[in-house]
Design a protein around this motif. Structure first.
Motif, mmCIF file in Angstrom:
data_model
loop_
_atom_site.group_PDB
_atom_site.id
_atom_site.type_symbol
_atom_site.label_atom_id
_atom_site.label_comp_id
_atom_site.label_asym_id
_atom_site.label_seq_id
_atom_site.Cartn_x
_atom_site.Cartn_y
_atom_site.Cartn_z
ATOM 1 N N ILE A 319 28.185 -42.910 -113.927
ATOM 2 C CA ILE A 319 27.889 -42.947 -115.489
ATOM 3 C C ILE A 319 28.730 -42.469 -115.839
ATOM 4 O O ILE A 319 29.154 -40.949 -115.320
ATOM 5 C CB ILE A 319 26.917 -42.736 -116.203
ATOM 6 C CG1 ILE A 319 25.576 -43.012 -115.955
ATOM 7 C CG2 ILE A 319 26.998 -42.200 -117.856
ATOM 8 C CD1 ILE A 319 23.808 -43.227 -116.455
ATOM 9 N N GLN A 321 30.571 -40.555 -117.948
ATOM 10 C CA GLN A 321 30.557 -40.062 -118.918
ATOM 11 C C GLN A 321 30.176 -38.440 -119.506
ATOM 12 O O GLN A 321 29.790 -37.968 -118.253
ATOM 13 C CB GLN A 321 29.227 -39.814 -120.638
ATOM 14 C CG GLN A 321 29.592 -41.714 -120.832
ATOM 15 C CD GLN A 321 28.537 -42.717 -121.518
ATOM 16 O OE1 GLN A 321 26.891 -42.542 -121.892
ATOM 17 N NE2 GLN A 321 28.986 -42.831 -123.286
ATOM 18 N N VAL A 323 28.285 -34.795 -121.241
ATOM 19 C CA VAL A 323 27.569 -35.032 -121.463
ATOM 20 C C VAL A 323 26.485 -33.667 -121.830
ATOM 21 O O VAL A 323 27.447 -32.534 -121.231
ATOM 22 C CB VAL A 323 25.522 -35.550 -120.811
ATOM 23 C CG1 VAL A 323 26.099 -37.069 -120.262
ATOM 24 C CG2 VAL A 323 25.383 -34.638 -119.936
ATOM 25 N N TYR A 325 23.822 -30.215 -123.759
ATOM 26 C CA TYR A 325 21.856 -30.553 -123.289
ATOM 27 C C TYR A 325 21.586 -29.744 -124.532
ATOM 28 O O TYR A 325 21.712 -28.671 -124.294
ATOM 29 C CB TYR A 325 21.703 -30.807 -121.905
ATOM 30 C CG TYR A 325 19.749 -30.056 -121.626
ATOM 31 C CD1 TYR A 325 19.200 -31.410 -122.457
ATOM 32 C CD2 TYR A 325 19.579 -29.102 -121.299
ATOM 33 C CE1 TYR A 325 17.781 -31.369 -122.156
ATOM 34 C CE2 TYR A 325 18.123 -29.213 -121.480
ATOM 35 C CZ TYR A 325 17.187 -29.901 -121.209
ATOM 36 O OH TYR A 325 15.987 -29.632 -121.241
ATOM 37 N N LEU A 345 20.812 -34.032 -114.342
ATOM 38 C CA LEU A 345 21.847 -34.494 -114.965
ATOM 39 C C LEU A 345 22.957 -34.887 -114.755
ATOM 40 O O LEU A 345 23.771 -35.563 -114.302
ATOM 41 C CB LEU A 345 21.596 -33.871 -116.434
ATOM 42 C CG LEU A 345 21.067 -34.358 -117.545
ATOM 43 C CD1 LEU A 345 20.740 -33.374 -118.765
ATOM 44 C CD2 LEU A 345 21.321 -35.932 -118.093
ATOM 45 N N VAL A 351 28.408 -38.281 -114.003
ATOM 46 C CA VAL A 351 28.371 -37.608 -115.485
ATOM 47 C C VAL A 351 28.942 -36.024 -115.830
ATOM 48 O O VAL A 351 29.093 -35.405 -114.139
ATOM 49 C CB VAL A 351 26.921 -37.023 -115.329
ATOM 50 C CG1 VAL A 351 26.247 -36.261 -116.795
ATOM 51 C CG2 VAL A 351 26.092 -38.475 -115.949
ATOM 52 N N LEU A 395 28.035 -37.494 -125.043
ATOM 53 C CA LEU A 395 26.134 -37.763 -125.060
ATOM 54 C C LEU A 395 25.225 -36.348 -125.701
ATOM 55 O O LEU A 395 26.101 -35.590 -124.930
ATOM 56 C CB LEU A 395 25.771 -38.414 -124.173
ATOM 57 C CG LEU A 395 26.361 -40.232 -123.449
ATOM 58 C CD1 LEU A 395 25.390 -40.363 -121.992
ATOM 59 C CD2 LEU A 395 25.362 -40.628 -124.926
ATOM 60 N N VAL A 397 22.081 -35.114 -124.654
ATOM 61 C CA VAL A 397 20.785 -35.552 -123.658
ATOM 62 C C VAL A 397 20.063 -34.087 -124.707
ATOM 63 O O VAL A 397 20.069 -33.074 -124.764
ATOM 64 C CB VAL A 397 21.270 -35.286 -122.710
ATOM 65 C CG1 VAL A 397 19.504 -35.716 -121.879
ATOM 66 C CG2 VAL A 397 22.464 -36.047 -121.995
ATOM 67 N N VAL A 421 20.013 -39.154 -125.818
ATOM 68 C CA VAL A 421 19.421 -39.866 -125.252
ATOM 69 C C VAL A 421 18.369 -38.821 -124.664
ATOM 70 O O VAL A 421 19.117 -37.708 -124.384
ATOM 71 C CB VAL A 421 19.487 -40.325 -124.350
ATOM 72 C CG1 VAL A 421 20.894 -41.959 -124.647
ATOM 73 C CG2 VAL A 421 21.220 -39.645 -123.346
ATOM 74 N N GLU A 425 16.711 -41.755 -120.161
ATOM 75 C CA GLU A 425 16.750 -42.952 -121.111
ATOM 76 C C GLU A 425 18.192 -42.888 -119.225
ATOM 77 O O GLU A 425 18.110 -44.065 -118.688
ATOM 78 C CB GLU A 425 17.598 -42.653 -122.321
ATOM 79 C CG GLU A 425 16.509 -43.615 -122.747
ATOM 80 C CD GLU A 425 16.679 -43.193 -124.170
ATOM 81 O OE1 GLU A 425 16.847 -42.299 -124.406
ATOM 82 O OE2 GLU A 425 17.094 -44.213 -124.638
ATOM 83 N N LEU A 426 18.973 -41.474 -119.570
ATOM 84 C CA LEU A 426 20.481 -41.455 -118.638
ATOM 85 C C LEU A 426 20.062 -41.598 -117.381
ATOM 86 O O LEU A 426 21.177 -42.722 -116.513
ATOM 87 C CB LEU A 426 20.737 -40.424 -119.050
ATOM 88 C CG LEU A 426 22.283 -40.243 -118.501
ATOM 89 C CD1 LEU A 426 22.943 -40.952 -119.861
ATOM 90 C CD2 LEU A 426 23.291 -38.526 -119.017
ATOM 91 N N ARG A 429 18.836 -45.272 -116.422
ATOM 92 C CA ARG A 429 20.676 -46.307 -117.022
ATOM 93 C C ARG A 429 21.659 -46.158 -115.458
ATOM 94 O O ARG A 429 22.197 -47.068 -114.835
ATOM 95 C CB ARG A 429 21.964 -45.479 -118.041
ATOM 96 C CG ARG A 429 21.768 -46.362 -119.413
ATOM 97 C CD ARG A 429 22.288 -46.125 -119.281
ATOM 98 N NE ARG A 429 22.332 -45.770 -121.370
ATOM 99 C CZ ARG A 429 23.580 -44.588 -122.271
ATOM 100 N NH1 ARG A 429 24.091 -44.228 -121.555
ATOM 101 N NH2 ARG A 429 22.561 -44.152 -123.311
#
Ligand code: SF4
Ligand code: SF4
Length: 433
Positions: A319, A321, A323, A325, A345, A351, A395, A397, A421, A425-426, A429
């Protein structure tokens, strides 16, 4: 908590624990961590001040007044003060017990009282009724009434909380409870068997999160049992000062889950996880101590569980992206789970993790606090959003539905680009299938 006799000027039984109040040595280490003290600068809205007020009532130096009732509801129960306190004083707990006292001293009457009683004693303990109660809200969205309401600005005529509650509502979906299979088999080599605790808010507002939690668990090699007879964890009742119903719900869930032959009881809702882990104290004297301890020993937040078991990363899809938290208070302060979500994560390929300042500072949601104290809640949220903005992450999280609702609403209001998210969910995905 003393649960059989009235203590000092507390009006009903089940008063805050006196020994706990005595442990406060007035050092003030908790003060910089308390969001309501930061907002007001008032000693009585600080952990130390709140404990002193409760102690004065216990020592019969103060009556249980309406001011104390208001102070108990103004506490976010974020538990940041407990993390900071060298004596382990739990001011949030003390205020939670004071809310129960407040219902004894100043019970709600009339329509408000009836509505409170209906929600806490009839609707929340009945999953079917709770699900049915969401139908008007789903029709409101699907029939386009929501669009009309939002574009007519009619909500500006009502109280602030009404506009906020409407604005926070996510796109609703049919209830997940019936759709989830009772048993989902483990994929690949089986590593264990877990029971899944469905949080009411999570499954009604964010069913996709719960779906992804089950998918991730199964993919990680765990058979997932979801007992459909489970009920609300009782957290909303404790928040609103109804310890009696909270105990009844706790006893129901405790007996139900103790019948299952599972390695762990997993939840993806930080608020539910904290409540389940505190059944031991809530049911003290009502259940056998060893069984309560065994129950407590099995409850895990999903992030705690996966980090403990070791995440199987082979086959995870990247992924790409960035993120950041936000730590839910009921995960980091109430359960001491802080590093685990970050570890998960960072383990997702692609990520880019960006730490935000004050990640463990409350977002201002705190159950009904965000609707009862809209202005103060907004100020706490603004502080959080400024920290999110600095990260420039794609994102945001988190791991609790209350935070999710509040943060998503705040980002929308502030026209910020981040989407909120849940950790699973992450992970979902990134998980094939
Ligand atoms: S609650 Fe704890 S940190 Fe705060 S003043 Fe009392 S002892 Fe110190
Ligand atoms: S629980 Fe949170 S809001 Fe309440 S006294 Fe402690 S730090 Fe302050």
């Amino acid at each position: 908590m003393s649960d059989t006799q009235c203590l000092g000027n507390f009006p009903v039984a089940d008063a805050p624990g006196y020994e706990e109040m005595l442990q406060c040595m007035r050092c003030g280490f908790c003060l910089p961590t308390c969001p309501t003290f930061a907002l007001t600068g008032r000693e009585r809205s600080s952990p130390r001040g709140r404990v002193a007020l409760a102690r004065a009532v216990a020592d019969e130096k103060l009556e249980f007044t309406k001011a104390l009732k208001e102070e108990s509801f103004f506490c976010l129960d974020c538990r940041a003060c407990t993390t900071a306190c060298p004596s382990g004083v739990q001011a949030g707990f003390v205020m939670e017990a004071c809310r129960n006292q407040a219902q004894g001293a100043f019970p709600m009457t009339g329509v408000t009282g009836k509505l409170r009683e209906f929600i806490l004693q009839r609707m929340l303990p009945a999953p079917d009724l709770l699900q049915t109660s969401m139908l008007p809200a789903r029709l409101y969205q699907t029939l386009g009434i929501q669009w009309l309401v939002r574009h007519s600005h009619i909500l500006k005529l009502g109280p602030d909380w009404m506009a906020k509650a409407e604005g926070m509502m996510p796109q609703l979906h049919p209830p997940l409870r019936q759709q989830l299979p009772d048993v989902v088999p483990a994929q690949g080599e089986q590593r264990g068997r877990v029971a899944f605790f469905l949080g009411c808010v999570m499954t009604l507002m964010y069913p996709e999160v719960s779906r992804q939690t089950v998918k991730v668990l199964a993919h990680q090699g765990f058979e997932v049992i979801t007992p459909k007879e489970q009920k609300c964890c009782g957290a909303p009742h404790l928040t609103e000062g109804d310890r009696k119903t909270a105990r009844e719900l706790a006893m129901h869930n405790f007996e139900l889950f103790m019948q299952l032959d599972v390695d762990a009881i997993v939840t993806d809702c930080a608020g539910c996880g904290a409540a389940l882990k505190e059944y031991e104290e809530l049911l003290e004297g009502a259940g056998e101590h060893e069984r309560l301890e065994a129950f407590r020993g099995k409850v895990r937040d999903i992030t705690e569980f996966l980090a403990e078991q070791g995440l199987r990363t082979e086959g995870l899809q990247p992924i790409s992206q960035s993120v950041t938290y936000h730590e839910p208070c009921h995960l980091c302060h109430a359960q001491g789970i802080s590093e685990q979500p970050r570890e998960l994560l960072k383990a997702i390929p692609g990520v880019e993790f960006r730490e935000m300042n004050e990640a463990n500072w409350c977002c201002g949601s705190a159950a009904t606090f965000s609707l009862k104290f809209t202005e103060e809640s907004q100020q706490i949220l603004d502080r959080k959003l400024a920290n999110v903005k600095e990260t420039e992450a794609d994102l945001l999280v988190t791991a609790n539905p209350g935070c999710h609702l509040q943060l998503a609403w705040g980002l929308k209001q502030a026209e910020m680009p981040q989407k909120v998210v849940h950790v699973t969910e992450l992970l979902g995905r990134a998980t094939p299938g």
